[in-house]
Every structure is written in structure tokens, then in C-alpha cells.
Design a protein around this motif. Structure first.
Motif, short mmCIF file in Angstrom:
data_model
loop_
_atom_site.label_atom_id
_atom_site.label_comp_id
_atom_site.label_asym_id
_atom_site.label_seq_id
_atom_site.Cartn_x
_atom_site.Cartn_y
_atom_site.Cartn_z
N UNK A 151 -24.74 -22.47 4.94
CA UNK A 151 -25.52 -23.54 4.34
C UNK A 151 -25.05 -24.89 4.89
N UNK A 152 -25.80 -25.92 4.55
CA UNK A 152 -25.40 -27.26 4.99
C UNK A 152 -24.30 -27.85 4.11
N UNK A 153 -23.96 -27.15 3.03
CA UNK A 153 -23.00 -27.70 2.06
C UNK A 153 -21.55 -27.42 2.42
N UNK A 154 -21.30 -26.39 3.21
CA UNK A 154 -19.94 -25.90 3.44
C UNK A 154 -19.65 -25.85 4.93
N UNK A 155 -18.44 -26.26 5.30
CA UNK A 155 -17.99 -26.16 6.68
C UNK A 155 -16.69 -25.36 6.74
N UNK A 156 -16.45 -24.73 7.88
CA UNK A 156 -15.22 -23.98 8.10
C UNK A 156 -14.41 -24.70 9.16
N UNK A 157 -13.12 -24.86 8.87
CA UNK A 157 -12.23 -25.51 9.82
C UNK A 157 -10.91 -24.78 9.85
#
Length: 322
Positions: free
Chosen positions: A241-247
Motif C-alpha cells: 500500500x501507499x501507507x507503509x514502506x520497508x527499509x
């Protein structure tokens, strides 16, 4: 990609948990907004859970009490068989998501408690009928009396076991305490329609990441009580989704791209007086990011005892009053 160091992780978690402000998010203005943002707030100790929500929306404890009275917020067993405060609209889907593994463990305990499947069904039917017929929440001792009248002995640990087991199924929630007694009512008596996410596990992962991130798969497994496989799948869905990013193997809300270095510095510079079992520690599998091993006996023991504690530089410095 640069790996986040511990100070940044602490700062971002303090901000995500709404203990420190950021211009990247609108402030939480009501207890209901705080409960919804946190999704599930540890409520093992009733008053500590009330205080935790009050801190996150900058209101008095009495305002949270009022939201519980109005049934906007409830106390229930959404995950790990542990009591949490949730927005009322989220209670049922969260309990149904988290209950299967807890229910299986509970069933294994029943022979030792002298409880048969028929006993459990009798208790379930008796409790549901009584709650649905009552205009007011029913206190815990009165629930036990109902079991006894129906032929199910609530003594020797059977009463607490049944209330927890039946509560986790998604039909029973807790209202305001009365003289320190828990009270219960049926989820059908909540004033607002229940939320029904199309993918409850992914929604749980998304909201956990927004409110607690940066987090790892292991953190979400701990918090949600889901299996590792289910947690990985849910986080992967959330990251699409556009709400969560992985780093670097950690998940965080996309809104955190707007958090400034100055806001993180301010989060670490502030001093926090947090209640027992606060999500700042209980929300993560590995507590060592903010709690040194030598301080655990003073703040949060491994066998489930906690006290109010103080946080400085993002790290627990000891029990309140030390």
C-alpha cells in the motif's frame, strides 16, 4: 540504504506512538482517535491503559473514562489472550483475528480445570443470554454466579478461564470497572457498526506499522500473536500500500518521511512518565532497544509484572519514584 541506528529507532517509535509531536501527523484530539490510531493499547492493568490513551491525546484520564462509559472504547482480548483497549468498532474483528491460537491453547487447559465442552457451551449460552437481556454491563462476580446457577462451577480458576475464553471469541467486551470489578456486555450492544476489513491480518499489520514503526516481522509476530508465516504475509501486503514502506528489514509508516531531524531530537530530549505495561515497551518483541537487562526487575519483569516508569533519551531509566 542507511541502516537506522538505535537513537533514530527510539525517536521514530516515540513519535509514531504519539508520545512526541510531529508536523507530519495531525494531533490526536480525542480518546477515540487515540484508541483508533494505536489499534490495541495494552490494558492488562485497567487504570494504566486509561492513562496510556490519555497521554497520547493530551487529555485527562477522566475523558478516556467517559469514552469507555459511552462505549466508544472497550477493553477486550484482541491478541495473545491479553487485555487491551480498542476502539469499539475494531473490537470484534481484532478478537476474531487473534483468537484461534489462543483458543487452541485454552482448550488444552480445560481437562486440568475439570471443564468439559458441554460446560463451556453452557457457560457461553448462559453468558450471552444474560448480557443481551441486560441494559447495563454485568460485573464479573455476577457472571460467575450465572455460571454456578447454570451448573458450571466457577471456582478454582474456572471462572476467569471461561470469561477470557468466551471474551476472546468476539462477542463479549468489557465496560467501565465498578468498584474495581470488571464489567461485561455483548458486542452487539455497541452503538456503532463493527468494522469489517477485507483482509484483517493485513489491516492489523498496516495499522501496527503506522502507530508503532519502525518494526520488524518479529515485532509484529509478538504484538499480534499471529504465526510467523501469517505475519510475514500480512506485512508484505501492508507494504504494497501507499501507507507503509520497508527499509532494511524494518517497516514504518510512509508518513514518517516527513519527520524532521529536529522533531527526532526533541523526542529524545523529552522526559516521559509512562504507565505500567505501556506500548512503548510492550509493543515490541525485543524490549532491549529501550530497557536494559539490569533494569527489567524494576520496570517490566519477564513473568508479566510491570510498574510505571520514566523514559529519558528514549530509554527507560527506572521505575517511577526511583
Amino acid at each position: 540504504m542507511v541502516t537506522m541506528e538505535l537513537p533514530e529507532i527510539r525517536a521514530r517509535r516515540l513519535i509514531a506512538q504519539r508520545l512526541s509531536p510531529t508536523a507530519a501527523l495531525e494531533p490526536l484530539r480525542t480518546p477515540m482517535e487515540a484508541a483508533s490510531w494505536m489499534t490495541a493499547t495494552q490494558g492488562q492493568t485497567y487504570r494504566a491503559g486509561i492513562r496510556a490513551l490519555a497521554l497520547r491525546c493530551g487529555c485527562a484520564d477522566e475523558e478516556v473514562d467517559g469514552a469507555v462509559e459511552k462505549r466508544e472504547i472497550v477493553r477486550c482480548w484482541p491478541q495473545r489472550g491479553t487485555l487491551h483497549f480498542t476502539a469499539a468498532v475494531d473490537a470484534r474483528w481484532l478478537m476474531r483475528l487473534g483468537n484461534p491460537r489462543v483458543a487452541a491453547q485454552a482448550a488444552n487447559r480445560r481437562p486440568g480445570l475439570g471443564l468439559t465442552p458441554d460446560n463451556v457451551e453452557t457457560a457461553r449460552r448462559t453468558l450471552h443470554d444474560a448480557l443481551l437481556q441486560s441494559d447495563e454491563p454485568i460485573a464479573r462476580p455476577d457472571c460467575y454466579a450465572l455460571f454456578a446457577a447454570a451448573g458450571v462451577d466457577p471456582t478454582e480458576g474456572r471462572g476467569p478461564h471461561l470469561m477470557r475464553a468466551l471474551g476472546g471469541e468476539g462477542e463479549v467486551v468489557q465496560g467501565p470497572q465498578q468498584s474495581r470489578h470488571d464489567t461485561f456486555f455483548h458486542a452487539d450492544q455497541l452503538p456503532e457498526p463493527h468494522a469489517e476489513p477485507s483482509d484483517p491480518a493485513a489491516e492489523s499489520a498496516r495499522r501496527y506499522t503506522l502507530s508503532h514503526g519502525p518494526v520488524t516481522v518479529k515485532d509484529f509476530v509478538w504484538w499480534s500473536g499471529l504465526t510467523v508465516a501469517a505475519a510475514k504475509k500480512a506485512l508484505a501486503s501492508a507494504a504494497m500500500t501507499d501507507d507503509v514502506i520497508e527499509q532494511d528489514g524494518m517497516y514504518l509508516g510512509a508518513w514518517q518521511s516527513g519527520v524532521t531531524q529536529e522533531e527526532m531530537a526533541a523526542a529524545l530530549a523529552a522526559e516521559y512518565h509512562l504507565p505500567a505495561f505501556d506500548e512503548y515497551l510492550l509493543g515490541y518483541s525485543d524490549k532491549s532497544f529501550a530497557l536494559a537487562d539490569e533494569l527489567r526487575p524494576r520496570v517490566l519483569t519477564k513473568n508479566g509484572i510491570s510498574w510505571d516508569f520514566v523514559v529519558r533519551d528514549g530509554v527507560a531509566t527506572g521505575r517511577e519514584g526511583d
